[in-house]
Write a protein that holds these residues in place. Structure first.
Motif, PDB file in Angstrom:
ATOM      1  N   VAL A   1      -5.371  11.929  -3.407  1.00 27.80           N
ATOM      2  CA  VAL A   1      -5.357  12.078  -1.950  1.00 27.80           C
ATOM      3  C   VAL A   1      -5.007  13.506  -1.545  1.00 27.80           C
ATOM      4  N   VAL A   2      -4.152  14.179  -2.307  1.00 21.68           N
ATOM      5  CA  VAL A   2      -3.775  15.548  -1.979  1.00 21.68           C
ATOM      6  C   VAL A   2      -4.999  16.462  -1.897  1.00 21.68           C
TER       7      VAL A   2
ATOM      8  N   ARG B   1       0.855  -1.184   0.000  1.00 26.68           N
ATOM      9  CA  ARG B   1       0.000   0.000   0.000  1.00 26.68           C
ATOM     10  C   ARG B   1       0.886   1.226   0.000  1.00 26.68           C
ATOM     11  N   PHE B   2       0.330   2.327  -0.455  1.00 25.07           N
ATOM     12  CA  PHE B   2       1.077   3.572  -0.549  1.00 25.07           C
ATOM     13  C   PHE B   2       1.260   4.200   0.821  1.00 25.07           C
ATOM     14  N   GLN B   3       2.389   4.847   0.991  1.00 24.19           N
ATOM     15  CA  GLN B   3       2.604   5.724   2.128  1.00 24.19           C
ATOM     16  C   GLN B   3       2.226   7.107   1.605  1.00 24.19           C
TER      17      GLN B   3
ATOM     18  N   ASN C   1       0.140  13.439  -3.918  1.00 24.54           N
ATOM     19  CA  ASN C   1      -0.033  13.872  -5.313  1.00 24.54           C
ATOM     20  C   ASN C   1      -0.269  12.718  -6.282  1.00 24.54           C
ATOM     21  N   ARG C   2       0.405  11.604  -6.075  1.00 23.54           N
ATOM     22  CA  ARG C   2       0.346  10.496  -7.033  1.00 23.54           C
ATOM     23  C   ARG C   2      -0.722   9.464  -6.708  1.00 23.54           C
ATOM     24  N   ILE C   3      -1.289   9.506  -5.524  1.00 18.39           N
ATOM     25  CA  ILE C   3      -2.196   8.448  -5.079  1.00 18.39           C
ATOM     26  C   ILE C   3      -3.631   8.750  -5.504  1.00 18.39           C
TER      27      ILE C   3
ATOM     28  N   TRP D   1      -4.132   2.554  -0.277  1.00 16.40           N
ATOM     29  CA  TRP D   1      -3.505   3.528   0.620  1.00 16.40           C
ATOM     30  C   TRP D   1      -4.194   3.609   1.973  1.00 16.40           C
ATOM     31  N   VAL D   2      -5.410   3.106   2.101  1.00 16.95           N
ATOM     32  CA  VAL D   2      -6.184   3.213   3.338  1.00 16.95           C
ATOM     33  C   VAL D   2      -5.774   2.092   4.294  1.00 16.95           C
TER      34      VAL D   2
END
Length: 167
Positions: free
Chosen positions: A140-141, A102-104, A109-111, A118-119
């Motif tokens: 997300v930004v 998952r993304f940090q 900007n990229r998510i 990401w959650v």
């Protein structure tokens, strides 16, 4: 291991007392605790994929990038016909890796809110809410308050279904 337990000789046949799936059950659950070698192999291949992600400047990651994914990242690379056995194997392991990554968030900007993991929820790491019309590509930004450097809580309440507390 399977050949040892079930292997037959010319003059004698061995009895198959348990299915392989039962032998792979942990000892604490009544099995013999054998490793499922297919899953174990995929885990080792996923570890190689993780190393490519973590050390993109390493020699092997640089070689794979130059040959197999010069225009994209490792997670978006395709398994090409004519690719080496090692590369095709690492791509197979990447599918296991994909299930747990998952993304940090960082600056966000990229998510992509609705499609990227990401959650901090188990299994999918994605929101369970459906995206409202016109906001399918929301990042997300855009959920952050730029002045206060924190989440825009009223917007979050508007967009997402609240999670029920299991307690």
């Amino acid at each position: 291991m399977a050949k040892f337990w079930w292997g037959d000789n010319l003059n004698e046949k061995k009895i198959h007392l348990l299915a392989w799936e039962k032998l792979c059950v942990p000892k604490a659950e009544g099995g013999l605790g054998f490793r499922n070698m297919v899953l174990f192999n995929q885990a080792l291949l996923a570890k190689q994929g993780w190393r490519i992600l973590q050390y993109p400047d390493s020699l092997i990651a640089s070689l794979y990038k130059a040959k197999y994914f010069p225009d994209c990242g490792f997670m978006d690379a395709k398994s090409v016909n004519g690719g080496s056995y090692a590369w095709r194997s690492i791509v197979h392991g990447r599918e296991l890796l994909r299930k747990g990554l998952r993304f940090q968030v960082g600056n966000g900007n990229r998510i992509r809110v609705w499609s990227d993991p990401w959650v901090p929820l188990p299994f999918s790491f994605k929101p369970i809410s459906r995206p409202p019309d016109g906001l399918e590509d929301l990042r997300v930004v855009e959920l952050l308050d730029n002045e206060l450097h924190e989440w825009n809580v009223p917007l979050l309440r508007e967009l997402f279904t609240p999670c029920l507390d299991p307690k």
